[in-house]
Scaffold this motif. Structure first.
Motif, PDB file in Angstrom:
ATOM      1  N   GLU A 121       1.011  -1.249   0.409  1.00 63.73           N
ATOM      2  CA  GLU A 121       0.286  -0.106  -0.026  1.00 63.73           C
ATOM      3  C   GLU A 121       1.040   0.930  -0.042  1.00 63.73           C
ATOM      4  O   GLU A 121       0.633   2.105  -0.829  1.00 63.73           O
ATOM      5  CB  GLU A 121      -0.603   0.417   1.151  1.00 63.73           C
ATOM      6  CG  GLU A 121      -2.622  -0.851   1.200  1.00 63.73           C
ATOM      7  CD  GLU A 121      -2.973  -1.200   2.364  1.00 63.73           C
ATOM      8  OE1 GLU A 121      -2.465  -0.224   3.448  1.00 63.73           O
ATOM      9  OE2 GLU A 121      -4.056  -2.173   2.502  1.00 63.73           O
TER      10      GLU A 121
ATOM     11  N   GLN B  29       2.283   2.022  -3.464  1.00 65.66           N
ATOM     12  CA  GLN B  29       1.235   2.638  -4.317  1.00 65.66           C
ATOM     13  C   GLN B  29       1.164   3.676  -4.289  1.00 65.66           C
ATOM     14  O   GLN B  29       0.693   4.700  -4.828  1.00 65.66           O
ATOM     15  CB  GLN B  29       0.413   1.406  -4.085  1.00 65.66           C
ATOM     16  CG  GLN B  29      -0.064  -0.174  -4.866  1.00 65.66           C
ATOM     17  CD  GLN B  29      -1.587  -0.464  -4.798  1.00 65.66           C
ATOM     18  OE1 GLN B  29      -2.210  -0.327  -4.117  1.00 65.66           O
ATOM     19  NE2 GLN B  29      -1.310  -2.218  -5.060  1.00 65.66           N
ATOM     20  N   ASN B  30       0.929   4.169  -2.893  1.00 64.31           N
ATOM     21  CA  ASN B  30       0.252   5.733  -2.734  1.00 64.31           C
ATOM     22  C   ASN B  30       1.547   6.318  -2.451  1.00 64.31           C
ATOM     23  O   ASN B  30       1.837   7.348  -3.653  1.00 64.31           O
ATOM     24  CB  ASN B  30       0.258   5.217  -1.247  1.00 64.31           C
ATOM     25  CG  ASN B  30      -1.138   4.900  -0.746  1.00 64.31           C
ATOM     26  OD1 ASN B  30      -1.779   5.281  -1.397  1.00 64.31           O
ATOM     27  ND2 ASN B  30      -1.251   4.783   0.716  1.00 64.31           N
TER      28      ASN B  30
END
Length: 203
Positions: free
Chosen positions: A174, A177-178
């Protein structure tokens, strides 16, 4: 030569000799007959059991009560009965002799019963000691096995450990991806901020 041999045979086994006259040698395939002993024979186990029963009876209150009753009847009879019916007058020598005889037999019987009980206790203690040694050996074996299982379980991936690792991996994904989205967004903003003339010059 034949007559001489016959003569030798005749000398060795003269006429009229029978098998009963020969010396019998003991046979090896049969047990020897028991020897005759002057002393009487008895079974030690049976005698020991009898002595234990007698000693157990001598140590009960029933024996004391019966002996007291017999002594009282003995004394009363030899004091109050007619003289021709008295069999043990004062000083009651026959009663003293009977009590001495009973005591002289009771003491060895009690000692024999105690010796047998000591032998049984010794055997029981030996068995208890061997059983304790087996229990200690089994306990040590189980302790080593439990320690080995703990060591083995320490190297095995548990459910909680796998869950925590998966959560860490999801968190890393995550964050990546961020971070990737933020990077593309900043690049697009920078491109939007450029002037149209500069873009034309670049072309």
């Amino acid at each position: 030569m034949a007559p001489e041999r016959d003569g030798v045979r005749e000398q060795r086994h003269p006429a009229g000799a029978t098998a009963a006259g020969r010396v019998r040698t003991p046979r090896l395939d049969q047990p020897r007959p028991p020897r005759r002993r002057l002393l009487p024979e008895w079974d030690p186990e049976a005698f020991g059991r009898l002595s234990e029963r007698i000693a157990r009876f001598l140590g009960t209150g029933r024996f004391i009560v019966w002996m007291t009753v017999v002594i009282i009847v003995w004394l009363v009879w030899n004091v109050s009965a007619p003289e021709e019916l008295r069999f043990d007058e004062y000083p009651f020598i026959f009663l003293t002799l009977m009590l001495s005889l009973q005591a002289s037999y009771a003491a060895p019987l009690i000692l024999l019963a105690q010796n047998r009980q000591d032998d049984r206790d010794r055997v029981n203690l030996e068995q208890d000691r061997k059983q304790d040694e087996r229990v200690i050996a089994d306990t040590e074996y189980l302790t080593r096995e439990i320690a080995a299982l703990r060591i083995g379980l320490g190297e095995v991936a548990t459910r909680d450990w796998i869950r925590s690792e998966l959560q860490d991996m999801m968190r890393d994904l995550e964050e990546r991806q961020n971070g990737h989205r933020d990077h593309h967004g900043s690049i697009a903003a920078m491109r939007a901020q450029r002037s149209p003339g500069r873009d034309a010059d670049d072309q």
